[in-house]
Write a protein that holds these residues in place. Structure first.
Motif, mmCIF file in Angstrom:
data_model
loop_
_atom_site.group_PDB
_atom_site.id
_atom_site.type_symbol
_atom_site.label_atom_id
_atom_site.label_comp_id
_atom_site.label_asym_id
_atom_site.label_seq_id
_atom_site.Cartn_x
_atom_site.Cartn_y
_atom_site.Cartn_z
ATOM 1 N N ARG A 1 0.807 -1.196 0.000
ATOM 2 C CA ARG A 1 0.000 0.000 0.000
ATOM 3 C C ARG A 1 0.851 1.260 0.000
ATOM 4 O O ARG A 1 0.415 2.283 -0.501
ATOM 5 N N ALA A 2 2.026 1.212 0.583
ATOM 6 C CA ALA A 2 2.861 2.406 0.690
ATOM 7 C C ALA A 2 3.313 2.920 -0.672
ATOM 8 O O ALA A 2 3.513 4.121 -0.850
ATOM 9 N N PHE A 3 3.460 2.015 -1.644
ATOM 10 C CA PHE A 3 3.946 2.407 -2.961
ATOM 11 C C PHE A 3 2.839 2.528 -4.003
ATOM 12 O O PHE A 3 3.113 2.796 -5.166
ATOM 13 N N THR A 4 1.591 2.341 -3.581
ATOM 14 C CA THR A 4 0.444 2.454 -4.475
ATOM 15 C C THR A 4 -0.307 3.739 -4.145
ATOM 16 O O THR A 4 -0.660 3.968 -2.985
ATOM 17 N N SER A 5 -0.544 4.571 -5.151
ATOM 18 C CA SER A 5 -1.216 5.842 -4.875
ATOM 19 C C SER A 5 -2.678 5.619 -4.521
ATOM 20 O O SER A 5 -3.304 4.635 -4.930
ATOM 21 N N ASN A 6 -3.180 6.546 -3.725
ATOM 22 C CA ASN A 6 -4.582 6.539 -3.276
ATOM 23 C C ASN A 6 -4.977 5.250 -2.558
ATOM 24 O O ASN A 6 -6.098 4.768 -2.696
ATOM 25 N N ASP A 17 2.786 4.795 10.535
ATOM 26 C CA ASP A 17 4.007 3.981 10.562
ATOM 27 C C ASP A 17 4.778 4.112 9.252
ATOM 28 O O ASP A 17 6.007 4.177 9.250
ATOM 29 N N VAL A 18 4.065 4.141 8.147
ATOM 30 C CA VAL A 18 4.714 4.319 6.843
ATOM 31 C C VAL A 18 5.394 5.676 6.785
ATOM 32 O O VAL A 18 6.544 5.797 6.326
ATOM 33 N N ILE A 19 4.734 6.709 7.267
ATOM 34 C CA ILE A 19 5.325 8.051 7.310
ATOM 35 C C ILE A 19 6.569 8.038 8.200
ATOM 36 O O ILE A 19 7.620 8.559 7.820
ATOM 37 N N TYR A 20 6.451 7.436 9.373
ATOM 38 C CA TYR A 20 7.559 7.406 10.326
ATOM 39 C C TYR A 20 8.792 6.720 9.723
ATOM 40 O O TYR A 20 9.880 7.294 9.704
ATOM 41 N N TRP A 21 8.631 5.510 9.211
ATOM 42 C CA TRP A 21 9.777 4.759 8.709
ATOM 43 C C TRP A 21 10.300 5.336 7.394
ATOM 44 O O TRP A 21 11.514 5.311 7.139
ATOM 45 N N GLY A 22 9.419 5.866 6.586
ATOM 46 C CA GLY A 22 9.873 6.531 5.364
ATOM 47 C C GLY A 22 10.727 7.743 5.675
ATOM 48 O O GLY A 22 11.738 8.005 5.024
ATOM 49 N N ARG A 23 10.322 8.468 6.697
ATOM 50 C CA ARG A 23 11.091 9.646 7.094
ATOM 51 C C ARG A 23 12.451 9.252 7.679
ATOM 52 O O ARG A 23 13.435 9.958 7.482
ATOM 53 N N GLN A 24 12.515 8.114 8.375
ATOM 54 C CA GLN A 24 13.801 7.656 8.912
ATOM 55 C C GLN A 24 14.763 7.342 7.766
ATOM 56 O O GLN A 24 15.940 7.723 7.798
ATOM 57 N N GLY A 72 -4.740 16.407 10.765
ATOM 58 C CA GLY A 72 -4.370 17.575 9.985
ATOM 59 C C GLY A 72 -2.968 17.458 9.419
ATOM 60 O O GLY A 72 -2.202 16.545 9.735
ATOM 61 N N ALA A 73 -2.633 18.406 8.589
ATOM 62 C CA ALA A 73 -1.346 18.398 7.894
ATOM 63 C C ALA A 73 -0.180 18.476 8.878
ATOM 64 O O ALA A 73 0.837 17.798 8.708
ATOM 65 N N TRP A 74 -0.318 19.295 9.901
ATOM 66 C CA TRP A 74 0.788 19.477 10.842
ATOM 67 C C TRP A 74 1.121 18.172 11.561
ATOM 68 O O TRP A 74 2.297 17.845 11.749
ATOM 69 N N GLU A 75 0.118 17.423 11.965
ATOM 70 C CA GLU A 75 0.360 16.154 12.664
ATOM 71 C C GLU A 75 1.081 15.154 11.764
ATOM 72 O O GLU A 75 1.958 14.426 12.215
ATOM 73 N N ILE A 76 0.723 15.121 10.509
ATOM 74 C CA ILE A 76 1.373 14.197 9.584
ATOM 75 C C ILE A 76 2.793 14.634 9.291
ATOM 76 O O ILE A 76 3.725 13.833 9.291
ATOM 77 N N VAL A 77 2.984 15.927 9.058
ATOM 78 C CA VAL A 77 4.312 16.438 8.695
ATOM 79 C C VAL A 77 5.307 16.290 9.848
ATOM 80 O O VAL A 77 6.487 16.056 9.613
ATOM 81 N N LYS A 78 4.843 16.388 11.078
ATOM 82 C CA LYS A 78 5.792 16.267 12.195
ATOM 83 C C LYS A 78 6.004 14.824 12.670
ATOM 84 O O LYS A 78 6.855 14.570 13.517
ATOM 85 N N GLU A 79 5.273 13.881 12.116
ATOM 86 C CA GLU A 79 5.387 12.464 12.517
ATOM 87 C C GLU A 79 6.810 11.951 12.277
ATOM 88 O O GLU A 79 7.298 11.925 11.150
ATOM 89 N N ALA A 86 17.719 13.118 14.209
ATOM 90 C CA ALA A 86 18.860 12.526 14.912
ATOM 91 C C ALA A 86 19.649 11.598 13.989
ATOM 92 O O ALA A 86 20.883 11.646 13.959
ATOM 93 N N GLY A 87 18.962 10.750 13.248
ATOM 94 C CA GLY A 87 19.634 9.866 12.292
ATOM 95 C C GLY A 87 20.342 10.646 11.202
ATOM 96 O O GLY A 87 21.457 10.309 10.796
ATOM 97 N N PHE A 88 19.688 11.694 10.714
ATOM 98 C CA PHE A 88 20.290 12.566 9.714
ATOM 99 C C PHE A 88 21.580 13.186 10.231
ATOM 100 O O PHE A 88 22.611 13.175 9.547
ATOM 101 N N LEU A 89 21.540 13.745 11.445
ATOM 102 C CA LEU A 89 22.732 14.379 12.011
ATOM 103 C C LEU A 89 23.877 13.388 12.187
ATOM 104 O O LEU A 89 25.032 13.689 11.847
ATOM 105 N N ALA A 90 23.564 12.216 12.704
ATOM 106 C CA ALA A 90 24.608 11.208 12.903
ATOM 107 C C ALA A 90 25.247 10.823 11.570
ATOM 108 O O ALA A 90 26.482 10.776 11.446
ATOM 109 N N MET A 91 24.432 10.571 10.570
ATOM 110 C CA MET A 91 24.956 10.170 9.263
ATOM 111 C C MET A 91 25.734 11.304 8.609
ATOM 112 O O MET A 91 26.807 11.088 8.037
ATOM 113 N N TRP A 92 25.229 12.513 8.692
ATOM 114 C CA TRP A 92 25.884 13.689 8.110
ATOM 115 C C TRP A 92 27.262 13.881 8.737
ATOM 116 O O TRP A 92 28.256 14.082 8.036
ATOM 117 N N ILE A 93 27.335 13.811 10.043
ATOM 118 C CA ILE A 93 28.608 14.013 10.755
ATOM 119 C C ILE A 93 29.593 12.910 10.424
ATOM 120 O O ILE A 93 30.772 13.175 10.159
#
Length: 101
Positions: A1-6, A17-24, A72-79, A86-93
């Motif tokens: 479902r994560a790769f299928t639109s709509n 969960d898809v948003i969370y792990w995709g963002r990681q 709402g949009a804010w709840e999804i965007v901040k998920e 934190a993962g981004f910073l560790a990898m970047w450094i």
């Protein structure tokens, strides 16, 4: 479902969960890219925040066409933002230090 639109998401937590792990994954990939480029300072942090937020927003509201039932949009965007950051910073450094010092 994560790769299928709509896709239909009967359980709200599955979509979040898809948003969370995709963002990681996105955070780690952006950390590698920022380290290789090499991007430094506030510009790198700001670009990560913008790219991460826009990517999640576009995925949720353009690709999946979710409605406001998820808080709402804010709840999804901040998920998952803080752990992704934190993962981004560790990898970047690690990548930046390994390649440029």
């Amino acid at each position: 479902r994560a790769f299928t639109s709509n896709s239909q998401w009967p359980d709200k937590d599955d979509f979040l969960d898809v948003i969370y792990w995709g963002r990681q994954i996105l955070g780690l990939i952006l950390g590698v890219i920022w380290g290789v480029i090499p991007l430094k300072g506030f510009l790198g942090l700001l670009l990560f925040c913008i790219v991460s937020a826009v990517a999640v927003y576009l995925y949720a509201f353009t690709f999946q066409n979710v409605d406001e039932d998820y808080g709402g949009a804010w709840e999804i965007v901040k998920e998952g933002f803080v752990t992704s950051f934190a993962g981004f910073l560790a990898m970047w450094i690690i990548i930046f230090s390994g390649l440029h010092f």
